[in-house]
Structures are given as structure tokens and as C-alpha cells.
Design a protein around this motif. Structure first.
Motif, short mmCIF file in Angstrom:
data_model
loop_
_atom_site.label_atom_id
_atom_site.label_comp_id
_atom_site.label_asym_id
_atom_site.label_seq_id
_atom_site.Cartn_x
_atom_site.Cartn_y
_atom_site.Cartn_z
N HIS A 72 -59.48 49.37 -21.34
CA HIS A 72 -59.78 49.66 -22.74
C HIS A 72 -58.54 50.02 -23.54
CE1 HIS A 72 -59.64 53.43 -20.56
NE2 HIS A 72 -59.49 54.08 -21.70
N LEU A 73 -57.42 50.26 -22.86
CA LEU A 73 -56.19 50.67 -23.55
C LEU A 73 -55.50 49.46 -24.16
CD1 LEU A 73 -54.77 53.18 -20.91
CD2 LEU A 73 -55.91 53.75 -23.07
N PRO A 74 -54.78 49.65 -25.26
CA PRO A 74 -54.04 48.52 -25.85
C PRO A 74 -52.88 48.12 -24.94
CG PRO A 74 -53.45 50.56 -26.97
CD PRO A 74 -54.60 50.89 -26.05
N PRO A 75 -52.44 46.88 -25.01
CA PRO A 75 -51.31 46.45 -24.17
C PRO A 75 -50.06 47.30 -24.39
CG PRO A 75 -52.37 44.56 -25.20
CD PRO A 75 -52.98 45.77 -25.82
N THR A 76 -49.88 47.80 -25.60
CA THR A 76 -48.67 48.59 -25.90
C THR A 76 -48.72 49.99 -25.29
OG1 THR A 76 -49.71 49.17 -28.01
CG2 THR A 76 -48.09 47.37 -28.02
N ALA A 77 -49.80 50.33 -24.58
CA ALA A 77 -49.85 51.60 -23.85
C ALA A 77 -49.09 51.52 -22.53
CB ALA A 77 -51.30 52.01 -23.59
N PHE A 78 -48.52 50.34 -22.24
CA PHE A 78 -47.83 50.15 -20.96
C PHE A 78 -46.41 49.66 -21.21
CE2 PHE A 78 -52.35 49.35 -20.57
CZ PHE A 78 -52.70 50.24 -19.56
N VAL A 79 -45.45 50.33 -20.58
CA VAL A 79 -44.06 49.89 -20.61
C VAL A 79 -43.82 49.06 -19.36
CG1 VAL A 79 -41.64 50.61 -20.56
CG2 VAL A 79 -43.30 51.89 -21.93
N ALA A 80 -43.44 47.79 -19.56
CA ALA A 80 -43.22 46.87 -18.45
C ALA A 80 -41.73 46.70 -18.20
CB ALA A 80 -43.86 45.52 -18.75
N PHE A 81 -41.36 46.47 -16.96
CA PHE A 81 -39.95 46.29 -16.60
C PHE A 81 -39.87 45.55 -15.28
CE2 PHE A 81 -41.62 50.52 -15.82
CZ PHE A 81 -41.61 50.60 -14.45
N LEU A 82 -38.81 44.79 -15.13
CA LEU A 82 -38.50 44.15 -13.85
C LEU A 82 -37.48 44.97 -13.08
CD1 LEU A 82 -38.25 40.46 -15.09
CD2 LEU A 82 -40.02 41.41 -13.59
N GLN A 83 -36.68 45.77 -13.81
CA GLN A 83 -35.66 46.61 -13.19
C GLN A 83 -35.53 47.89 -14.01
OE1 GLN A 83 -32.16 44.13 -11.56
NE2 GLN A 83 -32.88 42.83 -13.22
N ASN A 84 -35.19 48.98 -13.34
CA ASN A 84 -34.82 50.22 -14.00
C ASN A 84 -34.00 51.04 -13.02
OD1 ASN A 84 -36.60 51.73 -12.30
ND2 ASN A 84 -38.29 51.42 -13.72
N HIS A 85 -33.63 52.26 -13.40
CA HIS A 85 -32.76 53.04 -12.51
C HIS A 85 -33.42 53.29 -11.16
CE1 HIS A 85 -35.29 56.39 -13.98
NE2 HIS A 85 -34.97 56.97 -12.84
N ASP A 86 -34.72 53.57 -11.15
CA ASP A 86 -35.43 53.83 -9.91
C ASP A 86 -35.50 52.58 -9.04
OD1 ASP A 86 -36.14 56.50 -9.70
OD2 ASP A 86 -37.87 56.28 -11.02
N GLN A 87 -35.94 51.49 -9.63
CA GLN A 87 -36.26 50.31 -8.85
C GLN A 87 -35.02 49.57 -8.36
OE1 GLN A 87 -39.19 50.38 -8.03
NE2 GLN A 87 -40.28 51.41 -9.66
N VAL A 88 -33.87 49.84 -8.97
CA VAL A 88 -32.61 49.31 -8.46
C VAL A 88 -31.91 50.38 -7.63
CG1 VAL A 88 -30.37 48.32 -9.06
CG2 VAL A 88 -32.37 47.74 -10.42
N GLY A 89 -31.70 51.54 -8.23
CA GLY A 89 -30.90 52.58 -7.58
C GLY A 89 -31.51 53.19 -6.35
N ASN A 90 -32.83 53.16 -6.22
CA ASN A 90 -33.45 53.71 -5.03
C ASN A 90 -33.51 52.71 -3.88
OD1 ASN A 90 -33.88 56.39 -5.68
ND2 ASN A 90 -35.76 55.96 -6.79
N ARG A 91 -32.97 51.52 -4.08
CA ARG A 91 -32.76 50.62 -2.97
C ARG A 91 -31.53 51.09 -2.19
NH1 ARG A 91 -35.46 45.95 -3.18
NH2 ARG A 91 -33.93 44.94 -1.80
N ALA A 92 -31.49 50.86 -0.92
CA ALA A 92 -30.38 51.34 -0.10
C ALA A 92 -29.04 50.84 -0.59
CB ALA A 92 -30.59 50.92 1.36
#
Length: 604
Positions: free
Chosen positions: A373-393
Motif C-alpha cells: 500500500h506504500l508509494p514507490p517513493t517510500a523505498f530507497v533503491a540501490f545496487l551499491q552503498n557503503h555497507d554492501q561494498v565495504g562489508n565485503r571482505a
């Protein structure tokens, strides 16, 4: 608020007038607190009730001071920095500085922000850019690219000279390796002049392990009956603890004129009502003519927090995780929850927001709540960020992990879907530089962090033997930090320049075709076409339908032949015509705007 409406803070040093500063420290475990201002006699602070100690001194901006706190009747007190210090001289162990927050002459004082629908976020780390002064030089480039909001990783004072910022121990102080408070205000002022909003990542769920003296004199700040990944939980049952963080948020939004805050890992905050109180208090104190946004990181996928207007959006880790599985084939760690039927999970995320809406994770624990029921703009989408890159070994970016044409298709989906897109610094030119986890801790803690990080990856197939684990970069090695600096010179070279042109073109399409139609847009659903191939549709506010078909697999996907109106972009030449004829080519994406009525579907 303006200077005539100064908020009276309950913590820290507040300039009340020329040569007149009021100091306040919450130290409920202390029996006595002295104020030590350089050049002045020691001032015995007065106990004002509720564990607060207050005092005044004949000093103003730039005065150096410390507190000396006495506990348990000890004859010798401990000298500590102000936990609400606005700035430090010489790091977290140095003296605190009195800061007059209203000294800065704002050049763009009439800035009110931008509507949320226009938001395109760009996350960056100030330290790897060389600090605030050098980061300011990149702002015109970001504005020209089509970015509308810069998101800073935490700036609060941390131990040593390099850190992600999530080990901060003085939440009110701008780390002096980045610059002083005026340098941060100048950065924001420049950004506003270019039409850029500025967001700040704030950490209200823990303090760093090095240099935090609060447990010594404010034991009630923490609760030992509840642990987080970073130690004892902060006790938000305490009114003064709530006030400490609410005033911190108010400081960033009022004194620095940030346009919004991203609240890190709120799932580690047990008292959910604190989040509501925070949002309500901020809105009651700030100029209602300003756009002000609060964004969450929340593993609990609590849709209710996004329903009442308190929080505008949440980072959609579900969307990222299933996209990562489809792009890389990785299935270990937290990707395991997205490894089964990833195409169906992507369709659910595109059509409904969260993948997990009360569904059981691989541990059998239900996670999330309904979000369709939430609008699409209620979600921030990303393919990469500090966590998803930097938390890789090894800190690898998707440019080294994904097939290029598939990544191109995924980037179209990221930048043209109605979700709010986020790019991580360097992503726009397909940087291959790693972004690693880096720290600057003292020897004993540095060793523990190094070994802890290597142990963290011991269960992964690529790091089963000691040799491979020893190859994981040492977070405390200065070379790890240096390797994480963005390679801006690469933007001008092939193939990076071509990728930058591609991203610039997609952002131009977003601003011209998607943004004007976003207010009131809603998802019409999404469905899997074949393994790795999905189509999604959104009803836009002008009765058009946005249709995006993406195929991340190496095989074509069958579609029903149909007319889809005006196509906005295709990542492979001829892909739109082929899809309209019943065959979506491998590793491509196409976006259309459909205006004519009808109920045709792009499905097999």
C-alpha cells in the motif's frame, strides 16, 4: 528557527551572549563535576537535578574546555571531553571547543529544499575525498550529472584519523580531520546554491568502542539487559537519553541546515516510540516551510513507520539483496534469504516494496510487514552503498562481480523505476576501486578488529583457509584507507567515460519523464517472465503507465507481443522492438511510457 529563536539545548556549551557561555552535562553517576576552561579558574558545576550539572563561564566562541568528573567519592576526577561538544581541538581526546552556531553568514538562507519525488541520492565518504574543502570541489559535477541530494556518511568525531564514521563517540562534533563546523556549513551552503539537498547519516543505536567515557559517569545511558552487535543497548527509556539524541538531530537540521537525516540501523533501538517522538519533535521545532526528510535503515521492514508521514522512506535492502543474487550468483551470508526463487522475489519487491512482509527467513523467524500500500517513493533503491561494498571482505564493486551488460540493465531499472535511487561514489563511472572497511584504532583494539573481521568471513567458501583469510585487508592499515579513495581521474578514460555518459543520460530521462509523473504514482504489479527476467508496471499521475522489462540472465525471455507506446530507453539496440514482438533479449532492459488505454501485459 532563526537567531532570535535560538533553541535552549540541555547538553553541551551554549553561547548565551558576548563572553557568556552556559555548560550542561548529564552525569547521573557523578558526585561532582568541575568545568575547566583554558585561561580561567576551575568552576564547580551545580547539580540541577535529574543527574544534570550546569555552570557558566565568561568565555565564548573557540574557548577550550573539559569536564572533570568525580565518581564514588574519588579524590581524583577523570578529565573528559563534552559528549555534546560541537568541535574538538586535536581529536576526541583533546579539549572541546565552544562553538557559536550562528556565526556563519549563510549565502543561501532562503533555501527550502526540494520535493521528495525529485530526489536522486549520492552517498559519499568525506575522508576518502580529502575532507570538506576538497569535497566541495565535486559539488558542481554532481549537480551537472543529475544528482539532487548528497548523502554524507557520519561526520561525528571518531578515534584516530580515519574511520567510516560509525565508530563515532562524540555525536555533536564534526570530526576535525574533515574540517570545522564552518567548513561543513560552507559545504552545505555551496550545495544549496547548486540546487543540491544534503543528507547526513546519523548513528543513534551505539557509540564506538574507543574513547566513549559515558559509562564512567552516566551508567544509566546504557541498559545491560539488552545487547546489540556493538555492546549494551542505549537506554531510550531514559528521558534524558531521548533528549540527547533528539537535540542532536535538531542541531544538524537547524544549525547546519541539513535537508534530511538517514537513521542508521534503527532495528537496534528497542523503544520504537522514541523514533516517533523524534520525528514529531523535529517537525514541531523546524520551519514548516522547509522540506525536511527522515529516512530509515531498518531490518525489521516496519511499514507502519512509513505510513504516517514521520519517515519519508526506508533503504530497501531487500531490493538490493535480490538484485545482487541475480547479478552475481552469490548465495552466502545474508544473500541466502534471497537465493530461492530470486526472480519472483524481485517481482515482489518491484510490485510491493519489501520482499519480506512477515515471511519467515531461513532461520524460521518472521520478518517485515505488508508494504504494497506504500508509494514507490517510500523505498530507497540501490545496487551499491557503503555497507554492501565495504562489508565485503575485499570491498569489490559490482563492476568486478557482474556481467557488464547485466549491470547496465540493472542500472536502468535503478534509475528509471519510481523508487528513489541512490548511487555510491564512483558507481556513476563504473569505478573498479574497492571501498574497504577502515579504522584507526589503538594497538590492542586494532588487533581485535583485524582478527574479528577475518573470523567474520571464515564461514565463507572463499576464505576457508588461513592464507585466504590473511589476505583480507587489515582495517587499521593506512593502505586500506588509501586504496578506498575514489579514482576521479578514471572518469575521463574509456570505458568509464562511456558509463558516465550512460548514467547521465538515464538521469536526464528520469528528471524529464519520471519525476513530473511521480506524485501519486502507484505500483500496478510485477511478474517474472523467465529466470532472471521481470516486467513491472506503475500507474503514473497523468494516466500514463511506466513499464520496465529487465532480463538479467544470459538467455532471451519470451513475452507476449503487444504495443507499449513510447519507449524511453533500451540498453541494447533493438531490444524494444524485439520485446514488443515477443522476445526480450538476454541481459538488457527497456523502459516505456504507455498512454493508450488497455490491459495488455508484457508476459508470456
Amino acid at each position: 528557527m532563526n537567531e532570535a529563536q535560538r533553541f535552549e539545548y540541555g547538553f553541551g556549551a551554549q553561547v548565551m551572549g558576548p563572553d557568556w557561555t552556559r555548560f550542561s552535562l548529564w552525569a547521573p553517576s557523578a558526585s561532582r563535576v568541575d568545568l575547566e576552561v583554558e585561561g580561567l579558574d576551575v568552576i564547580a558545576m551545580t547539580h540541577a537535578g535529574e543527574g544534570r550539572f550546569v555552570g557558566e563561564a565568561t568565555c565564548d566562541h573557540a574557548a577550550r574546555y573539559r569536564y572533570r568528573v568525580f565518581t564514588d567519592g574519588a579524590a581524583e576526577g577523570i578529565a573528559v571531553s563534552d559528549p555534546a561538544s560541537r568541535a574538538q581541538a586535536g581529536g576526541i581526546e583533546g579539549p572541546s571547543l565552544v562553538i557559536d552556531p550562528y556565526r556563519h553568514a549563510w549565502r543561501h538562507a532562503d533555501w527550502r529544499g526540494r520535493p521528495w519525488r525529485e530526489t536522486v541520492l549520492y552517498e559519499l565518504h568525506l575522508g576518502t575525498l580529502g575532507g570538506l574543502a576538497k569535497a566541495r570541489q565535486h559539488l558542481p559535477y554532481l549537480a551537472e550529472l543529475g544528482i539532487t541530494a548528497v548523502e554524507l556518511m557520519p561526520v561525528s568525531a571518531f578515534p584516530g584519523t580515519r574511520n567510516w564514521g560509525y565508530d563515532g563517540v562524540l555525536p555533536y562534533a564534526v570530526d576535525d580531520t574533515y574540517g570545522d563546523p564552518d567548513a561543513l556549513k560552507a559545504f552545505i551552503d555551496d550545495a544549496h546554491g547548486l540546487g543540491l539537498m544534503v543528507f547526513l547519516d546519523v548513528v543513534y543505536n551505539h557509540f564506538g568502542p574507543d574513547g566513549n567515557y559515558l559509562p564512567r559517569y552516566a551508567e544509566a545511558f546504557f541498559r545491560h539487559d539488552r545487547q546489540t552487535p556493538w555492546g549494551p543497548a542505549i537506554d531510550f527509556r531514559q528521558p534524558m537519553v531521548r533528549r540527547f539524541f533528539i537535540e542532536n538531530a535538531l542541531m544538524w537540521l537547524d544549525e547546519y541546515r541539513f535537508d534530511g537525516l538517514r537513521l542508521d540501523a534503527v532495528h537496534a533501538i528497542a523503544e520504537r516510540d522514541f523514533l516517533v517522538e523524534l520525528a514529531e519533535t523535529l517537525r514541531s521545532h523546524l520551519d514548516p516551510r522547509r522540506y525536511m526528510y527522515l529516512v530509515l535503515e531498518n531490518e525489521h521492514n516496519d511499514a507502519e513507520l512509513l505510513e504516517d508521514g514521520h519517515f519519508i522512506a526506508q533503504w530497501n535492502d531487500d531490493w538490493h539483496n535480490v538484485m545482487h543474487v541475480l547479478l552475481t550468483g552469490e548465495r552466502e551470508g545474508y544473500y541466502a534469504d534471497f537465493a530461492d526463487s530470486p526472480t519472483d522475489k524481485l517481482a515482489r519487491s518491484l510490485g510491493e516494496g519489501f520482499v519480506y512482509q512477515g515471511d519467515a527467513t531461513r532461520q524460521g523467524t518472521p520478518r517485515g510487514s505488508p508494504s504494497a500500500h506504500l508509494p514507490p517513493t517510500a523505498f530507497v533503491a540501490f545496487l551499491q552503498n557503503h555497507d554492501q561494498v565495504g562489508n565485503r571482505a575485499l570491498g569489490e564493486r559490482l563492476t568486478l562481480l557482474a556481467e557488464p551488460q547485466a549491470l547496465e540493465a540493472a542500472t536502468l531499472l535503478l534509475l528509471l523505476s519510481p523508487m528513489v535511487p541512490l548511487l555510491f561514489m564512483g558507481e556513476e563511472w563504473a569505478s573498479q576501486r574497492p571501498f574497504l572497511f577502515f579504522t584507526d584504532h589503538r594497538a590492542e583494539l586494532a588487533g581485535a578488529v583485524r582478527e574479528g573481521r577475518r573470523a567474520e568471513f571464515a564461514a565463507f567458501s572463499a576464505f576457508q583457509d588461513p592464507v585466504s583469510r590473511d589476505a583480507i585487508p587489515d582495517p587499521n592499515d593506512a593502505a586500506t584507507f588509501e586504496a578506498s579513495r575514489p579514482d576521479f581521474a578514471a572518469r575521463e578514460t574509456s570505458p568509464h567515460a562511456e558509463w558516465l555518459t550512460f548514467v547521465r543520460r538515464l538521469l536526464a530521462i528520469r528528471h524529464a519523464e519520471i519525476v513530473p509523473r511521480l506524485e501519486g504514482a502507484r505500483a500496478l504489479g510485477a511478474e517474472a517472465l523467465d529466470e532472471g527476467a521481470v516486467v513491472a508496471r506503475w500507474q503514473m499521475n497523468d494516466d500514463t503507465r511506466l513499464v520496465i522489462a529487465v532480463n538479467l540472465s544470459e538467455q532471451p525471455a519470451a513475452t507476449r507481443a503487444f504495443g507499449v507506446g513510447r519507449h524511453l530507453y533500451e540498453t541494447r539496440e533493438g531490444a524494444a522492438v524485439a520485446a514488443e514482438s515477443g522476445n526480450l533479449p538476454a541481459r538488457c532492459a527497456v523502459a516505456w511510457l504507455k498512454s493508450e488505454p488497455g490491459d495488455e501485459e508484457l508476459s508470456a
